[in-house]
Design a protein around this motif. Structure first.
Motif, short mmCIF file in Angstrom:
data_model
loop_
_atom_site.label_atom_id
_atom_site.label_comp_id
_atom_site.label_asym_id
_atom_site.label_seq_id
_atom_site.Cartn_x
_atom_site.Cartn_y
_atom_site.Cartn_z
N ALA A 146 0.85 -1.20 0.00
CA ALA A 146 0.00 0.00 0.00
C ALA A 146 0.88 1.25 0.00
O ALA A 146 0.62 2.21 -0.72
CB ALA A 146 -0.92 0.00 1.22
N MET A 147 1.97 1.20 0.80
CA MET A 147 2.88 2.33 0.86
C MET A 147 3.53 2.57 -0.50
O MET A 147 3.68 3.72 -0.93
CB MET A 147 3.97 2.07 1.90
CG MET A 147 3.56 2.49 3.30
SD MET A 147 4.41 1.56 4.58
CE MET A 147 6.08 1.81 4.16
N ALA A 148 3.91 1.49 -1.16
CA ALA A 148 4.56 1.61 -2.47
C ALA A 148 3.66 2.41 -3.41
O ALA A 148 4.12 3.30 -4.12
CB ALA A 148 4.85 0.23 -3.05
N GLN A 149 2.37 2.10 -3.37
CA GLN A 149 1.43 2.80 -4.23
C GLN A 149 1.34 4.29 -3.86
O GLN A 149 1.43 5.16 -4.71
CB GLN A 149 0.06 2.15 -4.10
CG GLN A 149 -1.07 3.04 -4.57
CD GLN A 149 -1.79 2.46 -5.75
OE1 GLN A 149 -1.48 1.35 -6.20
NE2 GLN A 149 -2.74 3.18 -6.28
N ALA A 150 1.17 4.56 -2.55
CA ALA A 150 1.02 5.96 -2.12
C ALA A 150 2.26 6.77 -2.47
O ALA A 150 2.17 7.90 -2.92
CB ALA A 150 0.75 6.01 -0.62
N LEU A 151 3.45 6.16 -2.28
CA LEU A 151 4.70 6.88 -2.50
C LEU A 151 5.00 7.07 -3.97
O LEU A 151 5.55 8.09 -4.38
CB LEU A 151 5.85 6.14 -1.81
CG LEU A 151 5.80 6.11 -0.28
CD1 LEU A 151 6.72 5.04 0.27
CD2 LEU A 151 6.17 7.46 0.30
N CYS A 152 4.62 6.10 -4.80
CA CYS A 152 4.99 6.21 -6.21
C CYS A 152 4.17 7.28 -6.90
O CYS A 152 4.57 7.85 -7.90
CB CYS A 152 4.90 4.87 -6.94
SG CYS A 152 3.29 4.55 -7.62
N ASP A 153 3.02 7.63 -6.33
CA ASP A 153 2.25 8.74 -6.88
C ASP A 153 2.73 10.09 -6.35
O ASP A 153 2.03 11.08 -6.47
CB ASP A 153 0.76 8.59 -6.52
CG ASP A 153 0.16 7.35 -7.18
OD1 ASP A 153 0.80 6.83 -8.11
OD2 ASP A 153 -0.93 6.92 -6.76
N GLY A 154 3.89 10.10 -5.69
CA GLY A 154 4.41 11.36 -5.15
C GLY A 154 3.81 11.73 -3.82
O GLY A 154 4.00 12.83 -3.31
N GLY A 155 3.05 10.81 -3.23
CA GLY A 155 2.38 11.11 -1.97
C GLY A 155 3.27 10.81 -0.78
O GLY A 155 4.39 10.31 -0.91
N GLY A 156 2.76 11.15 0.38
CA GLY A 156 3.46 10.87 1.62
C GLY A 156 2.74 9.78 2.40
O GLY A 156 1.55 9.56 2.20
N ALA A 157 3.49 9.10 3.26
CA ALA A 157 2.88 8.03 4.06
C ALA A 157 3.40 8.08 5.48
O ALA A 157 4.54 8.47 5.74
CB ALA A 157 3.17 6.67 3.43
N LEU A 158 2.53 7.70 6.40
CA LEU A 158 2.84 7.70 7.82
C LEU A 158 2.55 6.29 8.33
O LEU A 158 1.47 5.77 8.08
CB LEU A 158 1.94 8.73 8.49
CG LEU A 158 2.08 9.06 9.94
CD1 LEU A 158 3.48 9.52 10.25
CD2 LEU A 158 1.08 10.16 10.30
N TYR A 159 3.54 5.69 9.00
CA TYR A 159 3.39 4.31 9.45
C TYR A 159 3.59 4.30 10.96
O TYR A 159 4.70 4.52 11.43
CB TYR A 159 4.45 3.47 8.74
CG TYR A 159 4.38 1.97 8.88
CD1 TYR A 159 3.73 1.35 9.95
CD2 TYR A 159 4.99 1.14 7.94
CE1 TYR A 159 3.68 -0.02 10.07
CE2 TYR A 159 4.95 -0.25 8.05
CZ TYR A 159 4.29 -0.82 9.12
OH TYR A 159 4.26 -2.18 9.24
N LEU A 160 2.51 4.09 11.71
CA LEU A 160 2.60 4.11 13.16
C LEU A 160 2.66 2.70 13.72
O LEU A 160 1.90 1.83 13.30
CB LEU A 160 1.40 4.83 13.78
CG LEU A 160 1.12 6.27 13.35
CD1 LEU A 160 -0.10 6.80 14.10
CD2 LEU A 160 2.32 7.14 13.62
N VAL A 161 3.57 2.49 14.66
CA VAL A 161 3.66 1.21 15.37
C VAL A 161 3.60 1.51 16.87
O VAL A 161 4.01 2.59 17.29
CB VAL A 161 4.96 0.44 15.03
CG1 VAL A 161 4.93 -0.08 13.62
CG2 VAL A 161 6.18 1.32 15.25
#
Ligand SMILES: [Zn+2]
Ligand SMILES: [Zn+2]
Length: 808
Positions: free
Chosen positions: A308-323
């Motif tokens: 899912a991150m790969a998709q968000a990032l490849c469109d130039g978007g940002g991603a936040l991953y909380l653990v």
């Protein structure tokens, strides 16, 4: 021009200041300014610019502290939501959200007024003379602390007051530079056009060539070069061939590249494919949506997140991953970096140095970093063009912060997603009852991963009823015989065992059999725990420690009975039964140092530990293929917590800890010791039956009107003096009833209390609570605000705890 600013002080108010004309061009929302505030000088956050104001009196802003804004308008909406929802001052929320250590501090300085009338000793006391002489020798001014070395506090205060009144001494606030500022680095650039008529030596020429080839080079980088020498550089500068400029250089966190190189995504199973397809569809539309990814332990949720991150990032978007836990990030960051080797990742948690966080903050604002991985505070990170937020283990209690600014990172992530039109993926093997309820009612998209990867079986779980277990002496043993047998089988097979007990120390309870005196903390109403490593009694709620007594302080009796098992005692018991095994322990006492938790996990990974004993820390997220046995020493500890979520927590804990086994080739086995074998949370966890657990639980919640069927705010009240507090409580209660009679919408709110808190006293403060329960959050918020703002609350400190958050 005027600005409305927030200051980090305990008030809901914001303040207006005038911006002097010379600062007008640079003032902007999101920047910090220095302002005079009640005799002090404080850093303040600009919330908005105002062309005019009807404020009667405004003071001037002293200066601007930032060249670039630290937050934008959309970020401010988010911080404002946190402030409103959790009933916190916006200035406090901003101070918590922004990297700490960036605000300058003021120092109070005492100074002799120059050219004051000559001092003649007969007009002053000895103390005053001493001060004057000292100040004459330090004309630049000294701090109160320095003066404190000359005179005792009381005498100092008196003498200073006299000298101030006689216009001999002034007090000034002097700014101290903030601990954290931008780092500057020197860069060398060739001068264009190159100066004519200069001659260079061969070595100067070579160095010049190098700089010209690079176009520009930092001094730091050049120093490591073999052509470099300070004299050569100086010569080039003197001849006008190069110029030195200063540029800001940004620090980054060291992302480990142990597994450097790109790793390929593995093949997904059908369920994973279905889940990722649905998430991708959500990502394709710029709209807010929430997916609940319900996957059993070991079902490959992380892989779904990564794709899912790969998709968000490849469109130039940002991603936040909380653990939920810091210790999970090392393994995880390795894995993410392997998948996105060309990407800068900001790792975000409280152990990351402030300097790095400050620079990462700026790079995020500029869009240079688009991916943040971190614990709950990462939700404040200003990711630009945010497309995706992942909240792993969304049920986990460590998303909630109970000190400083109270907030829940999981809930805040939903609001952040909503404000940014982003997709939020909540993942868990044991979703919170509220999250599952929201998915059931169609508010969240439900995605399921019902099987483990490679069709590995879920561990086989057995329950041992401890009421029937007896050891050779007839007492209830720490380790039941089935668990002992299982451990020895695991050892013989060359596998590893985890033993979970959520209580640290050696003995958790000491008492006198003659008079029944229980050894308790003088500051808290909790029993003291004996720690073998210190040989002392410790309070787990404050810092109180006392030596272990041989006699009873109440009756003087000579017998003291130690009772109750903590992890230290359990470790000793395990060593006694299995002297040949390598035993490790992981709890707050063994992992106090930075990195020591990673150290223990690494030893476990390298199989230098056969049996690991530990608290809740060992239940989370780790993936070790050689663990084939989990022992839960007592499932009852979490069941006995006085909270309506006790059953939910127990089910989650048992399921999560069970999930640590059987993650490799070997099938896993789990043994749970309990005196409540029939409790539904225990029974459903044994059968890995989330759905039935949910049905049992949601029926109870409905019957007793608990969330998600109602909203709740708990007001925590505390005071040092019990008698006065009880009088204040009576007044508060009367006021509260009055408020409810006045306003119709408050009449639908259930008010329970004030009642004594389950632990009556902590750190010397007596505690009570008031529970507000109702269908709508609005009236609850207003009533809580009204109560906290009551003038007649007297000595009581009131802290609202708004929880849980019901979405949409
Ligand atoms: Zn006694
Ligand atoms: Zn204590």
């Amino acid at each position: 021009m005027f600005v409305r600013v927030a200051v980090n002080i305990p008030t809901d108010r914001t303040f207006v200041y005038r911006v002097p004309p010379k600062l007008e061009a640079d003032a902007a929302p999101g920047k910090r300014v220095l302002v005079p505030f009640g005799g002090r000088t404080l850093a303040a956050y600009i919330l908005e610019l105002m062309p005019a104001t009807d404020y009667p009196e405004t003071k001037d802003v002293i200066r601007l502290l930032d060249t670039e804004p630290l937050f934008g308008a959309a970020d401010l909406l988010f911080y404002q939501w946190i402030a409103d929802y959790y009933l916190q001052p916006i200035g406090k929320v901003l101070a918590e959200a922004l990297p700490s250590g960036i605000n300058p501090k003021t120092n109070r300085i005492f100074r002799l007024i120059p050219h004051a009338e000559p001092v003649s000793p007969e007009h002053f006391t000895v103390d005053e003379m001493n001060l004057l002489t000292f100040l004459q020798h330090h004309s630049e001014g000294v701090t109160g602390a320095e003066l404190g070395r000359i005179l005792p506090a009381k005498a100092l205060k008196k003498a200073l007051r006299t000298l101030q009144n006689r216009n001999l001494v002034v007090v000034e606030d002097r700014m101290k530079q903030a601990g954290i500022t931008a780092r500057k680095e020197k860069w060398l650039i060739p001068v264009r056009p190159s100066p004519t008529g200069i001659t260079l030596t061969v070595r100067q020429h070579d160095l010049m060539q190098l700089i010209e080839n690079k176009g520009e080079i930092s001094l730091g980088a050049l120093r490591t070069h073999m052509l470099f020498s300070p004299a050569l550089l100086k010569a080039l500068k003197d001849k006008g061939a190069i110029a030195v400029i200063e540029k800001e250089s940004l620090r980054t966190s060291d992302v480990p590249d142990r597994n450097c190189g790109r790793t390929q995504p593995p093949t997904l199973n059908r369920d994973q494919q279905k889940a990722i397809l649905k998430i991708r569809k959500k990502l394709d539309v710029p709209a807010f949506s929430v997916c609940l990814l319900h996957g059993v332990t070991g079902s490959g949720k992380t892989e779904v997140y990564l794709q899912a991150m790969a998709q968000a990032l490849c469109d130039g978007g940002g991603a936040l991953y909380l653990v939920p836990e810091i210790s999970l990030t090392t393994q995880l960051v390795d894995r993410i970096q392997g998948r996105f080797p060309d990407l800068d990742i900001a790792v975000w948690h409280s152990d990351i140095p402030e300097t790095i966080r400050y620079d990462q903050w700026k790079r995020l604002l500029r869009g240079e970093i688009r991916l943040v991985v971190g614990a709950r505070s990462a939700v404040f990170a200003p990711v630009r063009n945010l497309k995706l937020i992942i909240v792993d283990e969304e049920h986990d209690g460590s998303y909630k912060q109970d000190e400083r600014t109270r907030y829940n990172g999981r809930d805040a992530a939903l609001i952040k997603g909503k404000l940014n039109q982003a997709t939020v993926v909540l993942g868990s093997a044991t979703p919170g009852v509220q999250a599952y309820h929201a998915a059931q009612s169609g508010k969240y998209t439900y995605l399921s991963l019902p099987g483990r990867v490679e069709n590995r079986p879920l561990p086989q779980v057995e329950v041992i009823s401890m009421a029937e277990e007896r050891d050779a002496s007839g007492a209830i043993p720490i380790l039941s015989s089935p668990l002992l047998t299982a451990i020895s089988e695991s050892l013989t097979g060359g596998y590893q065992t985890l033993l979970f007990l959520n209580r640290r120390g050696f003995n958790t309870f000491l008492y006198c059999p003659d008079c029944r005196h229980v050894f308790t903390c003088p500051n808290c109403t909790v029993s003291l725990t004996y720690h073998g490593e210190t040989g002392r009694l410790h309070c787990h709620y404050c810092d109180y420690i006392e030596p272990i007594a041989g006699t009873c302080p109440a009756c003087g009796g000579g017998r003291v009975i130690r009772y109750g098992v903590g992890t230290e005692r359990l470790e000793k018991e395990v060593r006694k039964h299995f002297p040949q095994a390598k035993v490790g322990r992981m709890d707050r006492d063994t992992v106090s140092g930075r990195g020591s938790r990673e150290g223990i996990l690494r030893r476990l990974e390298k199989r230098e530990i056969d049996i690991l004993v530990g608290t809740q820390m060992i239940t989370k997220g780790h993936d070790f293929p050689h663990i084939n046995l989990i022992g839960v020493i007592s499932a009852d500890l979490s069941l006995n917590i006085p909270d309506f979520r006790a059953a939910e927590r127990t089910f989650q804990l048992l399921t999560q800890v069970s999930g640590r086994s059987g993650r490799g080739e070997v099938p896993g086995r789990v043994i749970i010791q309990t005196v409540n074998p029939g409790h539904y949370a225990v029974a459903r966890a044994c059968n890995h039956d989330y759905t039935s657990f949910y049905e049992d639980e949601i029926a109870l919640r409905k019957a007793f009107s608990y969330p998600p069927f109602t909203r709740m705010i708990t007001l925590h009240l505390s005071a040092i003096h019990k008698d006065q507090a009880e009088k204040d409580l009576a007044v508060l209660k009367a006021d509260l009833n009055h408020l409810r009679r006045q306003e119709r919408r408050y009449q639908y709110i259930d008010v329970l209390g004030p009642t004594r808190s389950p632990i009556e006293k902590i750190r010397g403060r007596y505690r009570w609570q008031i529970l507000l329960k109702g269908r709508e959050i609005g009236p609850l918020h207003d009533l809580a605000r009204a109560v906290a703002g009551l003038e007649k609350q007297g000595t009581l400190r009131i802290v609202p705890d708004v929880d849980p958050f019901n979405f949409m």
